[in-house]
Write an enzyme that holds these catalytic residues in place. Structure first.
Site, short mmCIF file in Angstrom:
data_model
loop_
_atom_site.label_atom_id
_atom_site.label_comp_id
_atom_site.label_asym_id
_atom_site.label_seq_id
_atom_site.Cartn_x
_atom_site.Cartn_y
_atom_site.Cartn_z
N GLU A 123 79.29 -4.37 29.88
CA GLU A 123 79.67 -4.24 31.30
C GLU A 123 78.44 -4.01 32.19
O GLU A 123 78.35 -4.54 33.30
CB GLU A 123 80.66 -3.06 31.45
CG GLU A 123 81.14 -2.83 32.85
CD GLU A 123 81.93 -4.02 33.40
OE1 GLU A 123 83.04 -4.24 32.94
OE2 GLU A 123 81.40 -4.72 34.29
N VAL A 126 75.62 -6.84 33.97
CA VAL A 126 75.73 -7.56 35.25
C VAL A 126 76.25 -6.60 36.32
O VAL A 126 77.28 -5.96 36.13
CB VAL A 126 76.72 -8.74 35.16
CG1 VAL A 126 76.81 -9.47 36.50
CG2 VAL A 126 76.33 -9.69 34.05
N ILE A 130 78.94 -1.84 38.91
CA ILE A 130 80.14 -2.55 39.38
C ILE A 130 80.97 -3.00 38.18
O ILE A 130 80.45 -3.69 37.31
CB ILE A 130 79.76 -3.82 40.20
CG1 ILE A 130 78.83 -3.49 41.35
CG2 ILE A 130 81.00 -4.54 40.69
CD1 ILE A 130 78.26 -4.72 42.06
N GLU A 184 62.18 -5.23 38.02
CA GLU A 184 61.91 -5.28 36.59
C GLU A 184 60.42 -4.97 36.38
O GLU A 184 59.62 -5.15 37.31
CB GLU A 184 62.20 -6.69 36.05
CG GLU A 184 63.65 -7.10 36.15
CD GLU A 184 64.55 -6.24 35.30
OE1 GLU A 184 64.30 -6.10 34.10
OE2 GLU A 184 65.51 -5.67 35.86
N LYS A 199 72.23 -13.16 34.29
CA LYS A 199 73.52 -12.60 34.71
C LYS A 199 74.53 -13.71 35.02
O LYS A 199 75.72 -13.59 34.71
CB LYS A 199 73.31 -11.67 35.91
CG LYS A 199 72.51 -10.40 35.53
CD LYS A 199 72.02 -9.63 36.74
CE LYS A 199 71.25 -8.37 36.33
NZ LYS A 199 70.55 -7.73 37.45
#
Ligand code: HSE
Length: 416
Positions: A123, A126, A130, A184, A199
């Site tokens: 989960e 991505v 959320i 990143e 993603k």
């Protein structure tokens, strides 16, 4: 109450945020789920002074018979992939926020999970905090999902937002995003669109039950977007966003990551700062929007905890191991509208020359706007109707050679 022992491999920002979450919200989790989560062991290569038993050998975690769920929080593919596979083969559920390893090796990892009758859940890979993977897999399981538009990279959204709201230059906005810890370790992954491409591949795989090779995702980053483009877009009622697009058109999947002009009244256009949002269209549900923080310890830990709970509560999740190879549409075949910024000499016949090339290549012009002249050259903004990308590229290639075009400044896709 059901006891669930957890092991964490990699105790950086995310690993330690998960530990903190379990400690602080233990009672909330217990009251809501009936689960008593306990972090039993942590693996990290560093000598850390922490309040949990620490090992330097990941095998100490995956061979611990009490540990049911392993959180992989190392990032990257080496050694993360090997460790995830080893944990699955030891019949541990694995929860990971690692978009790169999931995007690159989803099929193999899910197959290992299915073989061992455990779950691989991602989960947090991505959209950070959320909830999007579970809603697509479960809450929307009865819908036909046709389209996903996502702002799934906080760094680039922050940069584009600051360039628009404060007229900040690209480099200083990037520096701020890095200082705030959104980017990143190698910011190329953000600004060149790799992070968003991973993603996009994950979202498309889950939504369309398809094996989408992340390298088949057409990708453009935001390094070519200028302050001018952002202001011109604003003048005509658009906002520039880096979008991850996954949609099903005639049984093929359009999957791409690129900057796009979005109408200022689109739900995604208002997504500010480093926020993420994912806009999903399903039938019969219609459009939905999921919005929140796409990075950071707390939000990412929240998604990881939801996966730990899911793995402890549900039956074996093996559906995704049957992913079918995706038929990905080549970008040349995609139809869409475009914003084109040209620098042209200020003289008679220029527009006629340009429109002739567009006509020859079957590109229909929707609008032409003439902007300021710098004395020598004039900026032209051309908006096209829906065209086949191959035709637009052919027109631009011809135009490059014309004396009536000094420079092709930007070519940005436009979402109508
Ligand atoms: N660098 C990523 C971003 C972090 O900016 O969204 C979350 O994956």
């Amino acid at each position: 109450m059901k006891k669930v022992y957890v092991g964490i491999i990699g105790f950086g920002n995310i690993g330690s945020a998960v530990a903190e979450f379990i400690k602080k919200n233990h009672q909330v989790i217990a009251a809501n789920t009936g689960l008593d989560l306990e972090l039993k062991k942590v693996c990290d290569t560093r000598q850390l002074k922490i309040a949990y038993p620490l090992t330097h050998q990941y095998t100490d975690i995956i061979n611990d018979p009490e540990i049911a769920v392993v959180v992989e929080a190392i990032g990257g593919t080496v050694p993360a992939k090997k460790i995830i596979l080893a944990a699955l083969n030891q019949k541990k559920h694995v929860v990971t926020p690692n978009k790169e390893v999931v995007a690159k090796h989803m099929k193999e990892l899910l197959a290992a999970a299915a073989k061992n009758k455990v779950q691989l859940l991602f989960e947090a890979s991505v959209g950070g905090g959320i909830p999007i993977i579970q809603p697509i897999k479960e809450s929307l399981a009865g819908n036909n999902i046709s389209q996903i538009y996502g702002i799934v990279n906080g760094t680039t959204n922050y940069i584009l937002f600051k360039m628009s709201s404060e007229k900040m230059e690209f480099a200083s906005a990037l520096k701020q995003a890095q200082d705030k810890g959104y980017a990143e370790p190698n910011p190329k992954a953000d600004i060149e669109g790799y992070d968003a491409a991973y993603k996009a591949a994950i979202l498309a795989s889950v939504a369309f039950k398809a094996e989408v090779n992340w390298q088949a995702v057409y990708r453009e980053g935001i390094t070519g977007i200028t302050q001018e483009d952002i202001q011109y877009a604003k003048d005509i009622g658009y906002v520039v966003k880096l979008l991850a697009i996954a949609q099903k058109v005639d049984e093929k999947i359009d999957i791409r990551v690129h900057p796009a002009l979005l109408p200022a009244n689109h739900a995604l256009a208002t997504v500010a700062d480093n926020y993420n949002a994912i806009y999903v269209k399903g039938t019969p549900v219609g459009p939905l929007m999921f919005y929140g923080q796409g990075a950071g310890g707390g939000p990412t830990a929240s998604a990881i905890i939801s996966d730990i709970i899911a793995s402890a509560n549900s039956k074996f999740e093996i559906r995704n191991s049957t992913l079918k190879k995706a038929k990905v549409r080549n970008i040349n075949e995609v139809k869409g509208k475009f914003y084109i910024r040209l620098e042209v000499p200020d003289r008679v016949g220029v527009l006629a020359g340009i429109s002739k090339v567009f006509a020859q290549k079957k590109v229909s012009i929707a609008a032409v706007l003439q902007k300021e002249s710098n004395g020598q050259f004039v900026t032209l903004i051309i908006l096209t109707d829906k065209v086949v990308e191959k035709n637009l590229r052919a027109a631009l290639a011809t135009m490059k050679k014309l004396s009536v075009v000094h420079k092709i400044g930007s070519v940005i896709r436009l979402i109508a």
